[in-house]
Design a protein around this motif. Structure first.
Motif, PDB file in Angstrom:
ATOM      1  N   VAL A 121      -5.648 -15.356 -77.784  1.00  0.00           N
ATOM      2  CA  VAL A 121      -4.287 -14.826 -77.733  1.00  0.00           C
ATOM      3  C   VAL A 121      -3.879 -14.291 -76.350  1.00  0.00           C
ATOM      4  N   PRO A 122      -4.720 -13.511 -75.646  1.00  0.00           N
ATOM      5  CA  PRO A 122      -4.264 -12.960 -74.365  1.00  0.00           C
ATOM      6  C   PRO A 122      -3.903 -14.019 -73.328  1.00  0.00           C
ATOM      7  N   VAL A 123      -4.407 -15.235 -73.492  1.00  0.00           N
ATOM      8  CA  VAL A 123      -4.125 -16.291 -72.519  1.00  0.00           C
ATOM      9  C   VAL A 123      -2.708 -16.820 -72.677  1.00  0.00           C
ATOM     10  N   TRP A 124      -2.300 -17.122 -73.914  1.00  0.00           N
ATOM     11  CA  TRP A 124      -1.032 -17.823 -74.104  1.00  0.00           C
ATOM     12  C   TRP A 124       0.096 -16.978 -74.691  1.00  0.00           C
ATOM     13  N   HIS A 125      -0.213 -15.862 -75.306  1.00  0.00           N
ATOM     14  CA  HIS A 125       0.852 -15.056 -75.925  1.00  0.00           C
ATOM     15  C   HIS A 125       1.936 -14.607 -74.942  1.00  0.00           C
ATOM     16  N   PRO A 126       1.595 -14.152 -73.726  1.00  0.00           N
ATOM     17  CA  PRO A 126       2.649 -13.673 -72.823  1.00  0.00           C
ATOM     18  C   PRO A 126       3.690 -14.734 -72.478  1.00  0.00           C
ATOM     19  N   GLY A 127       3.308 -16.005 -72.515  1.00  0.00           N
ATOM     20  CA  GLY A 127       4.221 -17.055 -72.093  1.00  0.00           C
ATOM     21  C   GLY A 127       4.965 -17.754 -73.208  1.00  0.00           C
ATOM     22  N   LEU A 128       4.886 -17.240 -74.436  1.00  0.00           N
ATOM     23  CA  LEU A 128       5.562 -17.886 -75.561  1.00  0.00           C
ATOM     24  C   LEU A 128       7.075 -17.749 -75.458  1.00  0.00           C
ATOM     25  N   LEU A 165      -1.298   2.371 -64.640  1.00  0.00           N
ATOM     26  CA  LEU A 165      -1.725   1.370 -63.663  1.00  0.00           C
ATOM     27  C   LEU A 165      -0.564   0.989 -62.759  1.00  0.00           C
ATOM     28  N   ARG A 166      -0.899   0.639 -61.532  1.00  0.00           N
ATOM     29  CA  ARG A 166       0.134   0.198 -60.591  1.00  0.00           C
ATOM     30  C   ARG A 166       0.753  -1.104 -61.102  1.00  0.00           C
ATOM     31  N   THR A 167       2.070  -1.123 -61.196  1.00  0.00           N
ATOM     32  CA  THR A 167       2.776  -2.299 -61.697  1.00  0.00           C
ATOM     33  C   THR A 167       2.740  -3.407 -60.658  1.00  0.00           C
ATOM     34  N   LEU A 168       2.423  -4.604 -61.095  1.00  0.00           N
ATOM     35  CA  LEU A 168       2.380  -5.748 -60.191  1.00  0.00           C
ATOM     36  C   LEU A 168       3.789  -6.263 -59.930  1.00  0.00           C
ATOM     37  N   TYR A 181       5.239 -15.853 -63.278  1.00  0.00           N
ATOM     38  CA  TYR A 181       4.150 -14.931 -62.976  1.00  0.00           C
ATOM     39  C   TYR A 181       4.222 -13.691 -63.855  1.00  0.00           C
ATOM     40  N   ARG A 182       5.438 -13.216 -64.119  1.00  0.00           N
ATOM     41  CA  ARG A 182       5.612 -12.034 -64.965  1.00  0.00           C
ATOM     42  C   ARG A 182       5.058 -12.278 -66.362  1.00  0.00           C
ATOM     43  N   ASP A 183       5.197 -13.517 -66.856  1.00  0.00           N
ATOM     44  CA  ASP A 183       4.746 -13.861 -68.199  1.00  0.00           C
ATOM     45  C   ASP A 183       3.332 -14.432 -68.218  1.00  0.00           C
ATOM     46  N   SER A 184       2.584 -14.206 -67.159  1.00  0.00           N
ATOM     47  CA  SER A 184       1.186 -14.626 -67.124  1.00  0.00           C
ATOM     48  C   SER A 184       0.304 -13.468 -67.613  1.00  0.00           C
ATOM     49  N   PRO A 185      -0.957 -13.732 -67.943  1.00  0.00           N
ATOM     50  CA  PRO A 185      -1.789 -12.715 -68.616  1.00  0.00           C
ATOM     51  C   PRO A 185      -1.928 -11.380 -67.899  1.00  0.00           C
ATOM     52  N   VAL A 186      -2.289 -11.375 -66.599  1.00  0.00           N
ATOM     53  CA  VAL A 186      -2.612 -10.100 -65.942  1.00  0.00           C
ATOM     54  C   VAL A 186      -1.406  -9.164 -65.860  1.00  0.00           C
ATOM     55  N   TYR A 223       1.182  -9.104 -67.709  1.00  0.00           N
ATOM     56  CA  TYR A 223       1.537  -8.717 -69.076  1.00  0.00           C
ATOM     57  C   TYR A 223       0.574  -7.682 -69.623  1.00  0.00           C
ATOM     58  N   LEU A 224      -0.721  -7.873 -69.398  1.00  0.00           N
ATOM     59  CA  LEU A 224      -1.710  -6.918 -69.908  1.00  0.00           C
ATOM     60  C   LEU A 224      -1.553  -5.555 -69.235  1.00  0.00           C
ATOM     61  N   VAL A 225      -1.195  -5.547 -67.961  1.00  0.00           N
ATOM     62  CA  VAL A 225      -0.937  -4.277 -67.271  1.00  0.00           C
ATOM     63  C   VAL A 225       0.243  -3.566 -67.927  1.00  0.00           C
ATOM     64  N   LYS A 226       1.298  -4.315 -68.232  1.00  0.00           N
ATOM     65  CA  LYS A 226       2.474  -3.729 -68.888  1.00  0.00           C
ATOM     66  C   LYS A 226       2.109  -3.195 -70.267  1.00  0.00           C
ATOM     67  N   VAL A 227       1.314  -3.946 -71.018  1.00  0.00           N
ATOM     68  CA  VAL A 227       0.912  -3.518 -72.364  1.00  0.00           C
ATOM     69  C   VAL A 227       0.118  -2.229 -72.299  1.00  0.00           C
ATOM     70  N   LEU A 228      -0.804  -2.130 -71.334  1.00  0.00           N
ATOM     71  CA  LEU A 228      -1.593  -0.906 -71.195  1.00  0.00           C
ATOM     72  C   LEU A 228      -0.708   0.277 -70.818  1.00  0.00           C
ATOM     73  N   ASN A 229       0.217   0.061 -69.873  1.00  0.00           N
ATOM     74  CA  ASN A 229       1.091   1.150 -69.449  1.00  0.00           C
ATOM     75  C   ASN A 229       2.006   1.607 -70.581  1.00  0.00           C
TER      76      ASN A 229
END
Length: 209
Positions: free
Chosen positions: A98-105, A182-185, A192-197, A199-205
């Protein structure tokens, strides 16, 4: 390391209006083929970095497994037993990596995936089914979109800290209300915004509010 030419392919990721010609690569004299779609460890990758193939393959496989629910329903299994079959045999197909493809759906892809669970609940509840929302409340299941979010958050919390950006407090050395986040990318493109890293940073924040 020895490479098997028969198992090696070329995939070019380019978003130029006029993409360059694919490189000519050979291994032991064998010309490697160029592909636009390939399966890597069970995940279908496309050269355009979209997830149409992944969603199509995934939903087709899950819908095929719903046949077991329909067969078991004829043997008068309880709702609890049928739910156990669904959650252990059908739903995992829709949540693999899921973490690979969910952000880009896309919205359409999200709806296609959710429809699989809707069909499953129609089969499990039979005449008791009135609507998807009420079926979720009755069975205690979550929408698949919500489960994917929680799975991504759980995965992100287990990541090595070296793979994630520093916390804001470590960057500026000040103790502020956001120093624990975490520092926002910076993302210049939606891709790029909808790629895993990112997105995961946003989810954690979002979970640190």
């Amino acid at each position: 390391m020895l490479l098997n030419a028969g198992k090696c392919k070329i995939m070019v990721f380019s978003f130029m209006k006029v993409p360059p010609a694919p490189p000519v690569l050979k291994i032991d004299g064998t010309l490697l083929e160029t592909e636009v779609v390939t399966c890597l460890l069970g995940v279908w990758l496309q050269a355009n970095l979209r997830w149409d193939t992944q969603v199509s393959k995934m939903t087709a496989k899950a819908n095929g497994r719903l046949f077991m629910l329909r067969r078991l329903k004829r043997f008068n299994l309880t709702v609890e037993d049928l739910l156990q079959v669904y959650t252990s045999y059908v739903r995992p197909v829709l949540e693999y990596c899921v973490p690979v493809w969910h952000p880009g759906l896309t919205t359409e892809q999200t709806t296609r995936i959710e429809k699989v669970q809707k069909r499953a609940l129609c089969t499990i509840l039979g005449g008791q089914y009135t609507s998807y929302k009420s079926a979720l409340l009755y069975t205690g299941l979550q929408p698949l979109s919500q489960r994917r979010l929680e799975l991504c958050r759980k995965f992100a919390r287990k990541l090595d800290h070296e793979l994630l950006p520093q916390r804001m407090g470590q960057c500026h050395g000040k103790d502020t209300r956001n120093s624990h986040k975490l520092r926002t990318l910076k993302c210049r493109t939606n891709r790029y915004r909808d790629s895993p890293v990112p997105y995961l940073v946003k989810v954690l924040n979002d979970g640190m509010l």
